[in-house]
Write a protein that holds these residues in place. Structure first.
Motif, PDB file in Angstrom:
ATOM      1  N   CYS A   1      69.898  -5.960  30.967  1.00  0.00           N
ATOM      2  CA  CYS A   1      71.267  -6.396  30.686  1.00  0.00           C
ATOM      3  C   CYS A   1      72.173  -5.180  30.718  1.00  0.00           C
ATOM      4  O   CYS A   1      72.178  -4.388  29.771  1.00  0.00           O
ATOM      5  CB  CYS A   1      71.374  -7.100  29.334  1.00  0.00           C
ATOM      6  SG  CYS A   1      70.351  -8.570  29.155  1.00  0.00           S
ATOM      7  N   THR A   2      72.903  -5.013  31.793  1.00  0.00           N
ATOM      8  CA  THR A   2      73.847  -3.920  31.907  1.00  0.00           C
ATOM      9  C   THR A   2      75.248  -4.430  31.625  1.00  0.00           C
ATOM     10  O   THR A   2      75.493  -5.634  31.529  1.00  0.00           O
ATOM     11  CB  THR A   2      73.781  -3.298  33.302  1.00  0.00           C
ATOM     12  OG1 THR A   2      74.196  -4.276  34.265  1.00  0.00           O
ATOM     13  CG2 THR A   2      72.361  -2.830  33.623  1.00  0.00           C
ATOM     14  N   LYS A   3      76.189  -3.487  31.526  1.00  0.00           N
ATOM     15  CA  LYS A   3      77.570  -3.884  31.291  1.00  0.00           C
ATOM     16  C   LYS A   3      78.130  -4.669  32.467  1.00  0.00           C
ATOM     17  O   LYS A   3      78.998  -5.516  32.293  1.00  0.00           O
ATOM     18  CB  LYS A   3      78.437  -2.644  31.041  1.00  0.00           C
ATOM     19  CG  LYS A   3      78.130  -1.910  29.755  1.00  0.00           C
ATOM     20  CD  LYS A   3      79.072  -0.722  29.589  1.00  0.00           C
ATOM     21  CE  LYS A   3      78.788   0.051  28.305  1.00  0.00           C
ATOM     22  NZ  LYS A   3      79.694   1.212  28.151  1.00  0.00           N
ATOM     23  N   THR A   4      77.617  -4.388  33.644  1.00  0.00           N
ATOM     24  CA  THR A   4      78.159  -5.027  34.844  1.00  0.00           C
ATOM     25  C   THR A   4      77.602  -6.425  35.046  1.00  0.00           C
ATOM     26  O   THR A   4      78.352  -7.377  35.307  1.00  0.00           O
ATOM     27  CB  THR A   4      77.862  -4.165  36.078  1.00  0.00           C
ATOM     28  OG1 THR A   4      78.408  -2.863  35.869  1.00  0.00           O
ATOM     29  CG2 THR A   4      78.470  -4.782  37.323  1.00  0.00           C
TER      30      THR A   4
ATOM     31  N   SER B   1      77.421  -4.335  43.008  1.00  0.00           N
ATOM     32  CA  SER B   1      76.305  -3.425  42.746  1.00  0.00           C
ATOM     33  C   SER B   1      75.149  -3.588  43.727  1.00  0.00           C
ATOM     34  O   SER B   1      74.471  -2.613  44.034  1.00  0.00           O
ATOM     35  CB  SER B   1      75.794  -3.639  41.312  1.00  0.00           C
ATOM     36  OG  SER B   1      75.399  -4.986  41.115  1.00  0.00           O
ATOM     37  N   SER B   2      74.899  -4.785  44.211  1.00  0.00           N
ATOM     38  CA  SER B   2      73.716  -4.990  45.055  1.00  0.00           C
ATOM     39  C   SER B   2      73.927  -6.213  45.940  1.00  0.00           C
ATOM     40  O   SER B   2      74.847  -7.009  45.732  1.00  0.00           O
ATOM     41  CB  SER B   2      72.462  -5.167  44.191  1.00  0.00           C
ATOM     42  OG  SER B   2      72.588  -6.304  43.354  1.00  0.00           O
ATOM     43  N   TRP B   3      73.031  -6.344  46.933  1.00  0.00           N
ATOM     44  CA  TRP B   3      73.042  -7.495  47.835  1.00  0.00           C
ATOM     45  C   TRP B   3      71.848  -8.391  47.541  1.00  0.00           C
ATOM     46  O   TRP B   3      70.772  -7.896  47.214  1.00  0.00           O
ATOM     47  CB  TRP B   3      72.984  -7.051  49.299  1.00  0.00           C
ATOM     48  CG  TRP B   3      74.193  -6.324  49.784  1.00  0.00           C
ATOM     49  CD1 TRP B   3      74.347  -4.975  49.921  1.00  0.00           C
ATOM     50  CD2 TRP B   3      75.436  -6.895  50.210  1.00  0.00           C
ATOM     51  NE1 TRP B   3      75.586  -4.666  50.398  1.00  0.00           N
ATOM     52  CE2 TRP B   3      76.288  -5.829  50.593  1.00  0.00           C
ATOM     53  CE3 TRP B   3      75.902  -8.207  50.308  1.00  0.00           C
ATOM     54  CZ2 TRP B   3      77.568  -6.045  51.055  1.00  0.00           C
ATOM     55  CZ3 TRP B   3      77.188  -8.406  50.769  1.00  0.00           C
ATOM     56  CH2 TRP B   3      78.014  -7.335  51.138  1.00  0.00           C
ATOM     57  N   ALA B   4      72.055  -9.659  47.663  1.00  0.00           N
ATOM     58  CA  ALA B   4      70.969 -10.647  47.569  1.00  0.00           C
ATOM     59  C   ALA B   4      70.912 -11.413  48.886  1.00  0.00           C
ATOM     60  O   ALA B   4      71.946 -11.838  49.413  1.00  0.00           O
ATOM     61  CB  ALA B   4      71.193 -11.609  46.405  1.00  0.00           C
ATOM     62  N   VAL B   5      69.715 -11.556  49.421  1.00  0.00           N
ATOM     63  CA  VAL B   5      69.528 -12.201  50.713  1.00  0.00           C
ATOM     64  C   VAL B   5      69.346 -13.705  50.510  1.00  0.00           C
ATOM     65  O   VAL B   5      68.563 -14.134  49.661  1.00  0.00           O
ATOM     66  CB  VAL B   5      68.323 -11.610  51.465  1.00  0.00           C
ATOM     67  CG1 VAL B   5      68.122 -12.307  52.806  1.00  0.00           C
ATOM     68  CG2 VAL B   5      68.517 -10.107  51.671  1.00  0.00           C
ATOM     69  N   VAL B   6      70.076 -14.497  51.287  1.00  0.00           N
ATOM     70  CA  VAL B   6      69.967 -15.954  51.278  1.00  0.00           C
ATOM     71  C   VAL B   6      69.555 -16.388  52.678  1.00  0.00           C
ATOM     72  O   VAL B   6      70.174 -15.990  53.669  1.00  0.00           O
ATOM     73  CB  VAL B   6      71.300 -16.618  50.875  1.00  0.00           C
ATOM     74  CG1 VAL B   6      71.180 -18.130  50.967  1.00  0.00           C
ATOM     75  CG2 VAL B   6      71.700 -16.198  49.477  1.00  0.00           C
TER      76      VAL B   6
END
Length: 1155
Positions: free
Chosen positions: A841-844, A226-231
């Motif tokens: 809180c989504t289903k995913t 669903s989305s990207w998180a930057v590290v």
């Protein structure tokens, strides 16, 4: 594999415009390969295709053979439903079809069949594309995702990176469609240079700027995420250039060739918690099965394997170089090949270069470097030979080496930027000419490479023929090369090794090894506990094998047994001699000390509160008398200054796992930190590491206090919100007057298992109820769960399962134009949230409560919500939050409905199941220490609200024999039995009842007496002691029943005691313990705190004040087994100052409310 396509055409009488399908187009050079071991096992299959077109469809991807034909066969489902031309008729789509045409038959259909054969078995096939605009040329691909939770078998996830830094996801890859269906572009926060996909739901990528991004939200329903998180990069000044992902590990390489390990990575926290620098400098790294790691060293360009990688130590211990023999070595010894086969890999054969005439052909005919198993790429100078010179065409310049594009290595050019091309002077004379991968420059400098089929014969090499290197070619490769590979197929493993050349090197000597540039171990399974013998040795491998073989042939089993017996006798004699000679000496060391160290994260005490990396150490020592004690140390940095905090083991009161979505966290309490409501919170890198520390610390705490074995009959039992079970052995002074033992000094230890409710009595009978309403009885053992060895009993430990539901809420607001919609006001709660609305809180993105839980169902609407729902499960209200009801009114502008999904936990503990009736509450008769009751009354309430009485419960048979149903006129939800068989119960409507005439002769009693509830309150729980009756209402108020006497057991009225109470437990001595909410601490309010009522005595049964203990996060407690009489103390004289006790009485309140 042959496939039969079944196509159904249908027509309608009235004219209809129908859109045709889009033909499949051929994509650019992206290929897939299906083998017999890849899951595509069926040879012929047919597919039913339904369409509204009246003509047969065109061919699809070019793999079909045969012509379309209509079928006249009758299937079992439609027997007798086909006419002579194959048509079946119906009144409309869809409906029941018949073979006869009737007056009302407005539609008809017939099925078309076509057989197709899958021709891409064990070869490369171009991947077609449905897009009109093809993706950019790819520079990197990564395949994984076959172990995503509940993912159907055969499903794969393929990620690709284009030259422009875009990321594409290949959808629809499964058993019968290995090439997938279409490419989907994935939105990115920047340009990507490399990507890595693990077997599970971990996907990491590297940006051009050196940062890393992590894909979140990957699940069975959303494999693309669903989305990207930057590290951020491990080093702030040096960016990352390569990343490799496994099941629960992430490895990275920065531009300075440093290797980094990401700790804390799992499905619940794909971003991890921090970087750990590893020893060694590598140019590329790869993670295979079981999280095993391979790498190429930047100094000697050798293939290295990470040794010591286990499930408990994912970072491993050390790097070991793998023995990869050269051509000459393979002709004399097969030790390396055999050892590599034992590890699941195959390093073998010759190295050859692929012939490419032009750049255009190289783009379509280059070999893929992504194999199905442990692959390596070499720049071996022995793979090049000089070609015969042609005097008519002298060379002007040496050939320029060309770097082909290879999988998972978009930065290959950096590996050879500092290398100078050279020429090889070795000549075998038998190799056919080959064209370099740049423009062909004939002449003296032309480079030749032997093909796989032109390996040295036994006469040429001087030894037997070993397996050869082979290249994994595309379909467009030359036929001669295909024949050459087939000729040597019997000497190669199924997991071929793809190779390519980077540049030309000077010839090396006999002690040098090939210069490797790329490795992949995606199909190499290595057992972490197996003995691997495929590393470099100081001596020649062939001579070592020959010497070992010669020695093994010369030594017989009888000689080996004699040697062992002789050595054992000599050691025994030496031990006896040394022990007897020094037995008169006194012991030099009077205590032993050992230390265990590790790295963790600590939630620091000062603001801003955050997780910081610390070093954690446990120092345990034992004195000459055998007493054990220890100290905990936490070392941290504070403004570049090294500091530490410590805690004595004998002061630790509890070690409790903490429910956390992203970290494996546990808390350490001491009496002082219990008063502050601020424990020491630590986070381990893995769940196994957390359990190891918890087990070790728990054993150390029990050793320092001398507590071992199963819980006593007088133990106090409690349960946390997470379902963990804890017990405490009460001291005689816990209920002493006037100076009781403070309950924050009580020591709690964990018992294996998982429960929601537990009840006990002083005879030793303990019952529990799980979240799935299953009844369990304590077997008398101890330990279980993550406790092993001496911390757990060897018998009376059984497997325990529990199932609970996870709830999320779908919220909507009324819109005058569109009605209810999922677009709310800016101040509204999340449209998918938890019960409070504060967290999205989504289903995913909703995960199970902890990694120990696994999903066992899909999301479904929950209709059993308090307040009722409509047919679609909605509840209506005027606004968020408010009182919800199951019907819509004119003033209702918001609505919500609850979704539920079940998850399952499997653990072990000293619990045995009591089938078959599911229970919601249970109570056991509290007995005194002098009681001689043989049959113990046990009452319970089923999950349907029925009242039950258990028969045959004794100390020897705590599970009882059978259930006796007690009639009621409405369902109940809480029940409690006190001394003299006083049975009180609470109905689901909040009213109280008393059961009359309960005795040993009449265990079920005769009738129910209705007891009025407190004014405007609905009761939810009741607990009965020796003479006291306490209840808790739905608003958290604690009530005491006045006027209860043996002659009038129903009592006279209710008196309010306190508020903010969740649960109450009254013991056999009328002691009162509660689980309280909103207890004030030094940092914040604490919910779920254990509190003890002080000053309870016969003349004052209501007590005087509260003393708080462990918390928060507790959900249940029972003291109905503690029948230890407090010691009788002489009250101090008011006139004698020396007799006054210096210990003050703690007088605390629950949220400001005392007695």
């Amino acid at each position: 594999m042959s496939t039969r396509l079944t196509f159904l055409s249908a027509t309608r009488r009235r004219p209809t415009r129908i859109k045709g399908g889009i033909p499949l187009t051929v994509s650019q050079s992206v290929c897939c390969r299906a083998t017999a071991g890849s899951g595509v096992t069926s040879q012929v299959c047919n597919t039913n295709l339904w369409t509204a077109s009246s003509s047969p469809p065109a061919a699809g991807s070019g793999r079909a053979t045969g012509m379309w034909m209509k079928t006249l066969r009758e299937s079992p489902q439609r027997k007798g439903c086909l006419c002579s031309q194959g048509w079946s008729y119906a009144i409309d789509f869809p409906a029941t079809y018949t073979k006869d045409k009737k007056w009302n038959s407005c539609v008809r259909r017939r099925r078309w069949l076509r057989y197709r054969r899958y021709k891409a078995m064990d070869t490369w096939a171009k991947i077609p594309s449905q897009q009109t605009t093809l993706p950019d040329p790819f520079s990197d691909i990564s395949c994984g995702g076959w172990e995503i939770s509940e993912e159907p078998r055969g499903r794969l996830s393929l990620w690709a990176v284009s030259l422009q830094g875009k990321v594409w996801f290949r959808d629809g890859i499964y058993h019968h469609n290995p090439e997938g269906s279409l490419w989907e572009e994935v939105f990115l926060p920047g340009e990507v240079i490399q990507i890595s996909c693990g077997p599970g739901d971990l996907v990491w990528a590297v940006l051009w700027e050196g940062q890393l991004i992590v894909r979140e939200g990957i699940s069975r329903d959303c494999p693309k995420g669903s989305s990207w998180a930057v590290v951020e990069s491990p080093s702030p000044d040096v960016g990352a250039i390569h990343v490799a992902v496994g099941i629960n590990v992430v490895w990275a390489v920065t531009k300075d060739n440093k290797v980094w390990f990401r700790r804390g990575v799992n499905s619940h926290n794909p971003c991890g918690s921090g970087w750990i620098g590893m020893v060694g400098e590598m140019i590329t790294i790869n993670v295979g099965l079981n999280d095993q790691v391979w790498a190429i060293n930047c100094e000697d360009r050798a293939v290295y394997f990470r040794q010591g990688v286990t499930s408990s130590e994912l970072s491993g211990k050390t790097w070991k170089a793998i023995t990869v023999p050269r051509d000459g070595d393979r002709s004399h010894s097969s030790a390396s090949a055999n050892s590599l086969q034992s590890a699941g890999c195959y390093f073998c054969g010759e190295v050859r270069a692929q012939s490419v005439v032009s750049d255009a052909e190289s783009d379509t005919e280059k070999g893929s470097a992504d194999g199905a198993s442990c692959h390596a790429t070499s720049t071996s100078p022995e793979s090049f030979v000089d070609a015969p010179t042609d005097s008519s065409n002298p060379p002007t310049d040496p050939p320029k080496p060309r770097i082909p594009k290879v999988t998972s290595d978009s930065f290959i050019s950096e590996l050879v930027s500092d290398r100078e091309p050279g020429k090889s002077s070795r000549d075998t004379g038998s190799a056919p000419p080959a064209v370099p991968e740049e423009e062909s420059i004939p002449g003296e400098g032309e480079v030749k490479a032997p093909c796989a089929g032109s390996a040295l014969s036994p006469s040429q090499s001087g030894g037997p023929l070993d397996p050869q290197w082979s290249n994994v070619d595309l379909e467009e490769a030359q036929q001669a090369q295909t024949v050459a590979v087939q000729d040597t197929a019997d000497t190669c493993s199924l997991s071929s090794v793809a190779t390519y050349t980077l540049a030309m090197e000077d010839p090396y000597g006999a002690d040098e090894h090939p210069l490797w540039a790329w490795v992949s171990g995606g199909g190499c399974s290595v057992d972490s506990h197996s003995q691997l013998n495929w590393f470099n040795f100081s001596m020649n491998s062939s001579s070592l094998v020959s010497s070992v073989q010669s020695m093994s042939l010369s030594v017989s089993p009888a000689q080996t047994a004699a040697w062992r017996r002789q050595i054992f006798e000599q050691l025994s004699e030496r031990t006896k001699r040394e022990m007897d000679n020094f037995r008169h000496y006194e012991q030099a060391v009077e205590q032993s000390v050992w230390v265990k160290k590790g790295t963790m994260q600590w939630w620091r005490d000062w603001k801003p509160h955050k997780w910081i990396d610390v070093h954690f150490a446990l120092e345990q020592f034992s004195g000459p008398d055998g007493n054990k004690d220890g100290i905990l140390f936490i070392y941290y940095n504070y403004y570049e200054e090294k500091k530490y905090l410590h805690a004595f083991i004998n002061e630790v009161t509890i070690l409790v796992p903490v429910l956390n979505d992203s970290k494996h966290t546990f808390a350490i309490y001491t009496p002082e930190r219990t008063k502050q409501r601020w424990p020491i919170r630590l986070a381990a890198a893995t769940e196994l590491e957390m359990h190891d520390w918890l087990a070790l610390l728990s054993v150390s705490c029990c050793d320092s206090r001398g507590i071992h074995g199963p819980p006593s009959k007088q133990a106090i039992w409690s349960i946390t919100c997470k379902g963990d079970i804890f017990i405490s052995e009460p001291s005689p002074g816990l209920e002493a007057m006037p100076y009781p033992t403070p309950c924050d000094q009580m020591f709690w230890r964990q018992v294996g298992g998982h429960l929601r409710v537990v009840e006990c009595n002083s005879v030793g009978i303990v019952w529990g109820i799980g979240y799935d309403h299953t009844a369990w009885v304590h077997t008398g053992g101890y330990g279980g769960g993550f406790f092993q060895g001496l911390a757990s009993s060897t018998d009376n430990i059984y497997t325990q399962t529990d199932v609970k539901s996870v709830y999320i809420y779908e919220n909507q607001r009324w819109n005058p134009v569109t009605g209810y919609t999922n677009r709310g006001l800016p101040t509204d709660r999340y449209m998918w949230s938890d019960a409070s609305g504060l967290h999205e809180c989504t289903k995913t993105n909703t995960k199970p409560p902890s990694p120990q839980w696994t999903w066992v169902s899909d999301w479904a609407i929950d209709y059993s919500v308090s307040g009722g729902t409509d047919r679609e499960g909605w509840q209506f209200a005027a606004d968020f939050p408010a009182s919800y009801h199951g019907y819509k009114t004119m003033k209702d502008f918001v609505r919500r409905r609850r979704w539920a999904r079940k998850c399952k936990l499997t653990t072990t503990g000293p619990w045995q199941e009591i089938p078959p009736i599911p229970l919601s509450d249970v109570t056991i008769l509290p007995c005194t220490a002098q009681s001689s009751v043989d049959v113990i009354p046990v009452w319970a309430i089923s999950n349907k609200g029925d009242v039950l009485c258990r028969l045959g419960v004794t100390a020897l048979t705590p599970a009882g024999s059978s259930w006796l149903h007690v009639g009621t006129d409405q369902p109940f939800k809480s029940i409690s039995i006190g001394a003299a068989s006083q049975v009180w119960a609470i109905a689901r409507d909040g009213s109280a009842f008393y059961r009359g005439s309960v005795s040993a002769r009449s265990p079920a009693g005769d009738c129910w007496y209705h007891i009025p509830s407190p004014a405007k309150q609905k009761l939810k729980q009741v607990s009965v002691g020796r003479t006291s009756v306490y209840t808790v209402d739905e608003n958290g108020n604690l009530w005491y029943r006045q006027g209860v006497t043996p002659s009038y057991p129903q009592g006279s009225s209710w008196e309010h005691i306190s508020n903010n109470v969740r649960k109450v437990s009254v013991g056999p001595l009328d002691q009162v313990w509660i689980i309280a909410d909103k207890v004030q601490g030094s940092h914040s309010l604490s919910c779920g705190t254990v509190c003890h009522r002080l000053g309870v005595q016969p003349v004052e049964p209501k007590g005087q004040s509260w003393d708080y203990g462990i918390g928060g996060g507790w959900d249940h407690i029972t003291v109905r087994g503690n029948s230890v009489e407090p010691p009788r103390l002489r009250l101090p004289s008011l006139t004698d100052p020396s007799s006054r006790s210096p210990v003050p009485v703690r007088n605390t309140e629950v949220n400001g409310v005392g007695n």
